[in-house]
Scaffold this motif. Structure first.
Motif, PDB file in Angstrom:
ATOM      1  N   UNK A 164       0.791  -1.222  -0.180  1.00 22.90           N
ATOM      2  CA  UNK A 164      -0.212  -0.137  -0.076  1.00 22.90           C
ATOM      3  C   UNK A 164       0.876   1.385  -0.122  1.00 22.90           C
ATOM      4  N   UNK A 165       0.503   2.394  -0.817  1.00 22.04           N
ATOM      5  CA  UNK A 165       1.187   3.564  -0.536  1.00 22.04           C
ATOM      6  C   UNK A 165       1.140   4.144   0.693  1.00 22.04           C
ATOM      7  N   UNK A 166       2.006   4.809   1.238  1.00 16.97           N
ATOM      8  CA  UNK A 166       1.934   5.284   2.505  1.00 16.97           C
ATOM      9  C   UNK A 166       0.754   5.956   3.142  1.00 16.97           C
ATOM     10  N   UNK A 167       0.162   7.067   2.144  1.00 22.88           N
ATOM     11  CA  UNK A 167      -0.951   7.881   2.264  1.00 22.88           C
ATOM     12  C   UNK A 167      -2.087   6.921   2.540  1.00 22.88           C
ATOM     13  N   UNK A 168      -2.250   5.883   1.840  1.00 21.01           N
ATOM     14  CA  UNK A 168      -3.311   4.803   2.046  1.00 21.01           C
ATOM     15  C   UNK A 168      -3.257   4.038   3.442  1.00 21.01           C
ATOM     16  N   UNK A 169      -2.155   3.756   3.699  1.00 22.31           N
ATOM     17  CA  UNK A 169      -1.847   3.172   5.043  1.00 22.31           C
ATOM     18  C   UNK A 169      -2.158   4.057   6.248  1.00 22.31           C
ATOM     19  N   UNK A 170      -2.007   5.219   6.022  1.00 21.82           N
ATOM     20  CA  UNK A 170      -2.200   6.255   7.183  1.00 21.82           C
ATOM     21  C   UNK A 170      -3.821   6.616   7.476  1.00 21.82           C
ATOM     22  N   UNK A 171      -4.611   6.079   6.363  1.00 21.14           N
ATOM     23  CA  UNK A 171      -6.060   6.245   6.677  1.00 21.14           C
ATOM     24  C   UNK A 171      -6.543   5.108   7.484  1.00 21.14           C
ATOM     25  N   UNK A 172      -5.869   3.984   7.841  1.00 18.36           N
ATOM     26  CA  UNK A 172      -6.234   2.911   8.708  1.00 18.36           C
ATOM     27  C   UNK A 172      -5.785   3.225  10.015  1.00 18.36           C
ATOM     28  N   UNK A 173      -6.678   2.283  10.861  1.00 17.02           N
ATOM     29  CA  UNK A 173      -6.792   2.919  12.116  1.00 17.02           C
ATOM     30  C   UNK A 173      -5.482   2.236  13.210  1.00 17.02           C
ATOM     31  N   UNK A 174      -4.653   1.630  12.598  1.00 16.35           N
ATOM     32  CA  UNK A 174      -3.262   0.955  13.427  1.00 16.35           C
ATOM     33  C   UNK A 174      -2.003   0.562  12.299  1.00 16.35           C
ATOM     34  N   UNK A 175      -1.068   0.667  12.473  1.00 17.56           N
ATOM     35  CA  UNK A 175      -0.038   0.038  11.782  1.00 17.56           C
ATOM     36  C   UNK A 175       0.444  -1.351  11.682  1.00 17.56           C
ATOM     37  N   UNK A 176      -0.200  -2.021  12.820  1.00 22.36           N
ATOM     38  CA  UNK A 176      -0.047  -3.437  12.783  1.00 22.36           C
ATOM     39  C   UNK A 176      -1.177  -3.849  12.099  1.00 22.36           C
ATOM     40  N   UNK A 177      -1.365  -5.540  12.168  1.00 21.75           N
ATOM     41  CA  UNK A 177      -2.330  -6.080  11.365  1.00 21.75           C
ATOM     42  C   UNK A 177      -3.591  -5.237  11.631  1.00 21.75           C
ATOM     43  N   UNK A 178      -4.389  -5.380  10.451  1.00 27.82           N
ATOM     44  CA  UNK A 178      -5.692  -4.559  10.636  1.00 27.82           C
ATOM     45  C   UNK A 178      -6.418  -5.188   9.213  1.00 27.82           C
ATOM     46  N   UNK A 179      -7.897  -5.425   9.717  1.00 29.66           N
ATOM     47  CA  UNK A 179      -8.499  -6.154   8.642  1.00 29.66           C
ATOM     48  C   UNK A 179      -9.476  -4.760   7.744  1.00 29.66           C
ATOM     49  N   UNK A 180      -9.532  -5.289   6.454  1.00 28.42           N
ATOM     50  CA  UNK A 180     -10.105  -4.088   5.794  1.00 28.42           C
ATOM     51  C   UNK A 180     -11.119  -4.848   4.853  1.00 28.42           C
ATOM     52  N   UNK A 181     -12.124  -4.075   4.142  1.00 31.40           N
ATOM     53  CA  UNK A 181     -12.936  -4.596   3.063  1.00 31.40           C
ATOM     54  C   UNK A 181     -12.719  -3.489   2.090  1.00 31.40           C
ATOM     55  N   UNK A 182     -12.947  -4.039   1.098  1.00 28.96           N
ATOM     56  CA  UNK A 182     -12.612  -3.059  -0.327  1.00 28.96           C
ATOM     57  C   UNK A 182     -13.048  -3.854  -1.576  1.00 28.96           C
ATOM     58  N   UNK A 183     -12.167  -3.149  -2.699  1.00 29.56           N
ATOM     59  CA  UNK A 183     -12.536  -3.882  -3.937  1.00 29.56           C
ATOM     60  C   UNK A 183     -11.373  -3.798  -4.695  1.00 29.56           C
ATOM     61  N   UNK A 184     -11.007  -4.799  -5.563  1.00 28.02           N
ATOM     62  CA  UNK A 184      -9.692  -4.703  -6.560  1.00 28.02           C
ATOM     63  C   UNK A 184     -10.533  -4.992  -7.644  1.00 28.02           C
ATOM     64  N   UNK A 185     -10.315  -3.893  -8.581  1.00 25.82           N
ATOM     65  CA  UNK A 185     -10.884  -3.890 -10.058  1.00 25.82           C
ATOM     66  C   UNK A 185     -12.328  -4.103  -9.968  1.00 25.82           C
ATOM     67  N   UNK A 186     -12.731  -3.230  -8.877  1.00 27.01           N
ATOM     68  CA  UNK A 186     -14.223  -3.612  -8.778  1.00 27.01           C
ATOM     69  C   UNK A 186     -15.081  -4.665  -7.941  1.00 27.01           C
ATOM     70  N   UNK A 187     -14.106  -5.816  -7.561  1.00 26.01           N
ATOM     71  CA  UNK A 187     -14.485  -7.091  -6.984  1.00 26.01           C
ATOM     72  C   UNK A 187     -14.397  -6.814  -5.689  1.00 26.01           C
ATOM     73  N   UNK A 188     -15.170  -7.252  -4.822  1.00 24.93           N
ATOM     74  CA  UNK A 188     -15.275  -6.917  -3.519  1.00 24.93           C
ATOM     75  C   UNK A 188     -14.550  -7.971  -2.693  1.00 24.93           C
ATOM     76  N   UNK A 189     -13.705  -7.804  -1.677  1.00 21.89           N
ATOM     77  CA  UNK A 189     -12.980  -8.705  -0.884  1.00 21.89           C
ATOM     78  C   UNK A 189     -12.913  -8.189   0.554  1.00 21.89           C
ATOM     79  N   UNK A 190     -12.713  -8.980   1.492  1.00 15.96           N
ATOM     80  CA  UNK A 190     -12.388  -8.730   2.855  1.00 15.96           C
ATOM     81  C   UNK A 190     -10.987  -9.443   3.268  1.00 15.96           C
ATOM     82  N   UNK A 191      -9.986  -8.784   3.798  1.00 11.95           N
ATOM     83  CA  UNK A 191      -8.783  -9.090   4.000  1.00 11.95           C
ATOM     84  C   UNK A 191      -8.152  -8.535   5.311  1.00 11.95           C
TER      85      UNK A 191
END
Length: 184
Positions: free
Chosen positions: A31-58
């Motif tokens: 992840x680009x640093x600015x994208x990571x800075x939007x997350x709540x923690x620097x350690x392991x963190x779970x996100x939901x999102x899309x990659x090329x429009x396809x939904x995932x959670x990881x």
């Protein structure tokens, strides 16, 4: 299609790990640093999102540089219609509630054998449990892992709800990093 509250959107190149282990079908994105800075923690963190429009959670892993990296499975690559070396568009947001982590069997056994530790474990937060498990599973040697399990049970039994002295980002200890990318 599931919608998410997008916190960051960026494009990234899918990289092949130089040492993929037994499964050669996966790729990763740092992840680009600015994208990571939007997350709540620097350690392991779970996100939901899309990659090329396809939904995932990881669950994102820390990269030791105050950012994160995402492992992209072969199935997710296929579902997103992409391949290693290709550019992808990612949209990410932290999950509203961190999922309970899987407790490794050896740690489960140790907790079962130490009722005082199990009692405190049951009162910790999900994030604290993620950190305890990450500390244990990040050991590079089996001997170190076994010692961390014993130490975890001792600390929990004494009432400690958070693992002390563990840099979950890997920044200060350089314990974590993204995989090395294969050269193209």
């Amino acid at each position: 299609m599931t919608t998410i509250d997008v916190k960051s959107r960026f494009e990234a190149k899918l990289l092949r790990p130089a040492k993929p282990g037994n499964d050669t079908s996966w790729a990763f994105v740092v992840l680009p640093r600015d994208a990571s800075e939007q997350l709540p923690r620097r350690g392991r963190t779970t996100v939901e999102g899309t990659i090329n429009g396809h939904h995932f959670q990881a669950t994102l892993e820390p990269d030791g540089q105050l950012s994160h990296w995402l492992q992209v499975s072969g199935e997710l690559l296929e579902a997103a219609g992409t391949a290693v070396g290709g550019m992808v568009t990612l949209e990410l947001a932290p999950v509203k509630k961190e999922p309970e982590p899987d407790i490794p069997p050896d740690f489960q056994e140790a907790l079962a054998a130490t009722p005082e530790a199990r009692k405190v474990w049951n009162t910790t937060t999900t994030i604290a449990r993620v950190d305890w498990i990450h500390w244990i599973t990040s050991a590079k040697q089996l001997k170190t892992r076994a010692k961390r399990i014993v130490d975890a049970c001792d600390m929990l039994a004494s009432g400690k709800k958070q693992v002390c002295c563990f840099d979950q980002s890997g920044y200060y200890s350089k314990a974590f990093r993204a995989p090395e990318a294969e050269s193209f």
